[in-house]
Scaffold this active site. Structure first.
Site, PDB file in Angstrom:
ATOM      1  N   HIS A  30       0.734  -1.286   0.024  1.00 26.45           N
ATOM      2  CA  HIS A  30       0.122   0.090   0.195  1.00 26.45           C
ATOM      3  C   HIS A  30       0.752   1.062   0.021  1.00 26.45           C
ATOM      4  CE1 HIS A  30      -2.264  -3.417   1.694  1.00 26.45           C
ATOM      5  NE2 HIS A  30      -3.587  -2.692   1.395  1.00 26.45           N
ATOM      6  N   HIS A  45      -3.948   2.914  -3.564  1.00 19.67           N
ATOM      7  CA  HIS A  45      -4.225   2.600  -2.223  1.00 19.67           C
ATOM      8  C   HIS A  45      -3.364   1.314  -1.867  1.00 19.67           C
ATOM      9  CE1 HIS A  45      -6.037   1.498   1.555  1.00 19.67           C
ATOM     10  NE2 HIS A  45      -6.430   0.106   0.865  1.00 19.67           N
ATOM     11  N   HIS A  78     -28.609 -15.353  25.151  1.00 13.56           N
ATOM     12  CA  HIS A  78     -27.397 -15.244  25.928  1.00 13.56           C
ATOM     13  C   HIS A  78     -26.815 -16.441  26.543  1.00 13.56           C
ATOM     14  CE1 HIS A  78     -29.173 -11.339  26.187  1.00 13.56           C
ATOM     15  NE2 HIS A  78     -28.694 -10.848  27.250  1.00 13.56           N
TER      16      HIS A  78
END
Length: 658
Positions: free
Chosen positions: A29, A261, A470
Site C-alpha cells: 500500500h 491505495h 444469552h
C-alpha cells in the site's frame, strides 16, 4: 504549502523507500506512506519523545499506526531514525516470508512497533488503553517518572469501523488529554471516494464526545508542527487533528485515487512520481546528508532520557516501578495463592465459579497492586470488583476499575493497549456469549502474546431464563480454536483459584475464564501443593485401571462425579478427568497424556457446549454428552434435563461402549 527544501527532502525519503519497497515486493500500500510522509516527518523529527538507542524506555511517547496497511510509513521511519534492528535489507524484504517488515505491523517483529495493526480501528481502540495506562501510572508514581503521549495515525477506514465510536466516546468521557489522533483525511477507500459509503461529519462527531479538534493541511509541515504542539497543550480533552492529505502524493496519474491505495505504482508511475517529487537517487539509497539529518533528529530525546533515568534512580519507588514495568509479579504471589487454596479446601464453598472468581480476586487484588479491573457494564453479574477496585475516572486516576460501559469490543482492545504499555495487568468481564462482540480484540491478544485476562461469566445454558440469545453454545469451541489463547473452565473454587494463578503468571498468552452463574459443589476436597490445573487435565477421582474415562469441564464436572458413583455401584470402574484447559493439556508430555487418557474401553466427554473441540480426547469411538442446538429459556435444572446433560445420560453413554 510552505515546506522548505530540507523538509521536503526528509519527507521524500519516506516516500522513496516506501514506493521502492512496495514495487520490489509487487504488493503493498504505497498511498498512505506517500500521503502521510510530511506528518510522520514532523512527528518523529520534531515532536515525539523517544530514543532509538533504548526503544523500551518506559517514559517514551508511543506511536500507533492504526491504518496498518500503510506499514511502510513506519518501517521507513524506523530505518531513517536509526533503530538498530531495522536495516535497509529489511526494507528490501518487505512482505517476504520471515521478514520483520510484514504486510501490516506486527508487535514483536521489530523495535518501535508498539502494537499489531491491520484490522482497521484496532490501533485507535488500543490507544485508549495506552493512554489510560499512562494516566494511571502517572497518578501512582508521579509525573516526573510517567509523563508521555500516545500518538495515533488513523485513516478514513479506522473511523468508519464501529469500534472507533466505542473508543473515542470512552476516551472523551475519561478526558484522556495525552491522547492525540491524527486523521489521514484523504477521502479515499478501496472502493473509491469515501462519499460512496459515508457522509459523517467527523469533526462534529469527535466534538460531540468531548474531543478537541484541529483542521490542517496534512502536507504543510509548519502547520503540522503547530497542530501537534497545540494538541499537547490540552489539559482536559483528547485531540483529533484532521489532516487533509492526498493519497499517493506525488504520483502523476494515480494520486488522489483508489488506484494508489493497495497496489504497486508500476515502473512508469514510479518514475513519474520520483521526478515530480525531485527524488533523483537510486532505489533504496538515501543520500547521506538526508540520512544524517534523520539520524541527528533521532537523538533529540537522549538528554531527556538521561535526566529521566537520574530521577528514577533517586525515586523512592524505583524498585516497585521497575518491577511493574518488567511484568514480574510480587515475589510472594505463589505463597499467597497456595495459602488461599488451602483455605478453600478446608471451607469447601458451594458457590458459582463467578463468585469463586471474585473470591480469588479479593486475594489477588490485595496482593498485586498492578491489576486493572473492569467490566462492560456487568460488574454485579461478572463479579469483577473487589474492595480495592475503586473506579478509574477523569477525576480519579488512581482508580483500579474501568467502567467500560456497553463496549465489549473496546474493552478487549483497550486491555490490549494497557498490557502493551506495561506496568499494569488488565482483566475485564462480560457474559460469555458476548465474546462474539470482543473476538477481534481477543484474537489480537493471542497474536501479540499479551497477558490480558477475559472474565466471561454465564458460560452455558446454566444461566437459565435469559434464553438462547444469552446462552453460549458454540463459544468454548470457537475460543479454543484461537492459537495461543488459554481457555479455562474451572469446576469449583479451588480450580478457579488455580486458573486465576495460571492466568496471572501467563506472560505470553491471554486467558479466558469461563465461569458459571449457578452454584457448584466443591469437587477438590483434598489440599495439594501442586497446581493441578496447570497440566490442563488430571484425574479427579477413580482408579488408574478404569474401564471408562469421563472427561468434563466446569459445571459438568459435578455431573461426571455423580455418574462415576453410579457406575461404581453397577460394578463398572470409572475415572473422572477434569479438563480445566485443553490448551495446557496439549502441551504436556506424551507420557502424561497417556497416563490421563488411559486404556479404558469407554470414553465420554460431558460439557454444556458443542462437541467440536473434544474430538482429540474422545477418539473415533468416544461419545459426547452436551449441546447439539441452541438453548432455550427456562429454569436451570429443567434446561439440563431437556438437553440431556445429566449423570444418567453419561452413564448410558459409558455402558453403550462396554
Amino acid at each position: 504549502m510552505t515546506n522548505t527544501a530540507q523538509q521536503n527532502e526528509l519527507a521524500n525519503a519516506i516516500r522513496s523507500l516506501s514506493m521502492d519497497a512496495v514495487e520490489k515486493a509487487n504488493s503493498g500500500h504505497p498511498g498512505l506512506p506517500m500521503g502521510c510522509a510530511d506528518i510522520a516527518t514532523v512527528l518523529f523529527t520534531k515532536v515525539m519523545k523517544f530514543d532509538p538507542a533504548d526503544s523500551h524506555w518506559a517514559d517514551r511517547d508511543r506511536f500507533i499506526l492504526s491504518a496498518g496497511h500503510g506499514s511502510m510509513l513506519l518501517y521507513s521511519s524506523l530505518y531513517l531514525l536509526g533503530y538498530k534492528d531495522m536495516s535497509i535489507e529489511d526494507i528490501k524484504n518487505f512482505r517476504q516470508l520471515g521478514s520483520k517488515t510484514a504486510g501490516h505491523p506486527e508487535f514483536g517483529h521489530a523495535e518501535g512497533i508498539e502494537t499489531t495493526t491491520g484490522p482497521l480501528g484496532q490501533g485507535l481502540a488500543n490507544s485508549v488503553g495506552f493512554a489510560v495506562a499512562e494516566a494511571k501510572l502517572a497518578a501512582e508514581f508521579g509525573s516526573d517518572i510517567v509523563d508521555h503521549y500516545t500518538w495515533v495515525l488513523a485513516g478514513d477506514g479506522c473511523l468508519m469501523e464501529g469500534i472507533s465510536q466505542e473508543a473515542i466516546s470512552l476516551a472523551g468521557h475519561l478526558k484522556l488529554n495525552k491522547l492525540v489522533v491524527i486523521w489521514d483525511n484523504n477521502n479515499i477507500t478501496i472502493d473509491g471516494k469515501v462519499s460512496n459509503a459515508d457522509s459523517t461529519d467527523q469533526i462534529a462527531r469527535f466534538k460531540a464526545v468531548g474531543w478537541n479538534t484541529i483542521e490542517i493541511d496534512g502536507h504543510d509541515q509548519d502547520a503540522i508542527e503547530k497542530a501537534l504542539l497545540d494538541a499537547k497543550k490540552s489539559t482536559d480533552k483528547p485531540t483529533l487533528i484532521a489532516a487533509k492529505t492526498t493519497i499517493g502524493f506525488g504520483a502523476p496519474k494515480k494520486a488522489g485515487t483508489e488506484k494508489v491505495h493497495g497496489a504497486p505504482l508500476g515502473a512508469e508511475e514510479l518514475a513519474g512520481a520520483k521526478a515530480a517529487l525531485g527524488i533523483d537517487y537510486p532505489a533504496f539509497e538515501v543520500p547521506s546528508h538526508i540520512l544524517d539529518a534523520w539520524r541527528a533528529a533521532a537523538t533529540r530525546s537522549q538528554n531527556l532520557r538521561g535526566e529521566w533515568e537520574a530521577r528514577l534512580a533517586a525515586n523512592a519507588n524505583k524498585a516497585e516501578f521497575t518491577r511493574r514495568m518488567s511484568g514480574k509479579l510480587p515475589s510472594d504471589f505463589a505463597a499467597v495463592m497456595a495459602a488461599y487454596k488451602e483455605k478453600l479446601v478446608a471451607d469447601k464453598p458451594k458457590v458459582a465459579t463467578r463468585k469463586s472468581s471474585q473470591m480469588a480476586l479479593e486475594v489477588i487484588n490485595k496482593n498485586v497492586p498492578e491489576t486493572l479491573a473492569g467490566s462492560a457494564d456487568l460488574t454485579h453479574s461478572n463479579l469483577t470488583n473487589t474492595p480495592e477496585t475503586l473506579p478509574f475516572q477523569a477525576d480519579n486516576r488512581l482508580g483500579r476499575y474501568m467502567m467500560y460501559g456497553i463496549r465489549e469490543h473496546e474493552m478487549g482492545a483497550a486491555m490490549n493497549g494497557v498490557a502493551l504499555h506495561g506496568g499494569l495487568i488488565p482483566y475485564g468481564g462480560t457474559f460469555m456469549v458476548f465474546t462474539d462482540y470482543a473476538r477481534p480484540a481477543i484474537r489480537l491478544s493471542a497474536l501479540m502474546e499479551q497477558r490480558v485476562i477475559y472474565v466471561m461469566t454465564h458460560d452455558s445454558i446454566g444461566l437459565g431464563e435469559d434464553g438462547p440469545t444469552h446462552q453460549p453454545v458454540e463459544h468454548l469451541s470457537a475460543l479454543r480454536a484461537i492459537p495461543n489463547l488459554l481457555v479455562f473452565r474451572p469446576a469449583d473454587a479451588v480450580e478457579t483459584a488455580e486458573c486465576w494463578e495460571l492466568a496471572m503468571t501467563s506472560e505470553k498468552a491471554p486467558s479466558i475464564l469461563a465461569l458459571s452463574r449457578q452454584n457448584l459443589p466443591a469437587v477438590r476436597t483434598e489440599n495439594s501443593a501442586e497446581n493441578k490445573s496447570a497440566k490442563g487435565a488430571y484425574t479427579l477421582v477413580g482408579p488408574a485401571d478404569a474401564d471408562a474415562v469421563i472427561f468434563a469441564t466446569g459445571s459438568e464436572v459435578a455431573i461426571a462425579v455423580e455418574a462415576q458413583k453410579a457406575l461404581t455401584e453397577q460394578g463398572i470402574k470409572a475415572r473422572v478427568v477434569s479438563v480445566p484447559s485443553m490448551e495446557l493439556f496439549a502441551k504436556q508430555s506424551d507420557a502424561y497424556k497417556a497416563e490421563v487418557l488411559g486404556k479404558a474401553k469407554a470414553r465420554v466427554a460431558v460439557e454444556a457446549g458443542i462437541e467440536m473441540s473434544w474430538n482429540k480426547l474422545l477418539g473415533d469411538k468416544g461419545r459426547f454428552v452436551g449441546m447439539h442446538s441452541f438453548g432455550a429459556s427456562g429454569p436451570i435444572d429443567a434446561l439440563y434435563a431437556h438437553f440431556g446433560i445429566t449423570s444418567k445420560a453419561v452413564v448410558e453413554a459409558v455402558t453403550a461402549q462396554l
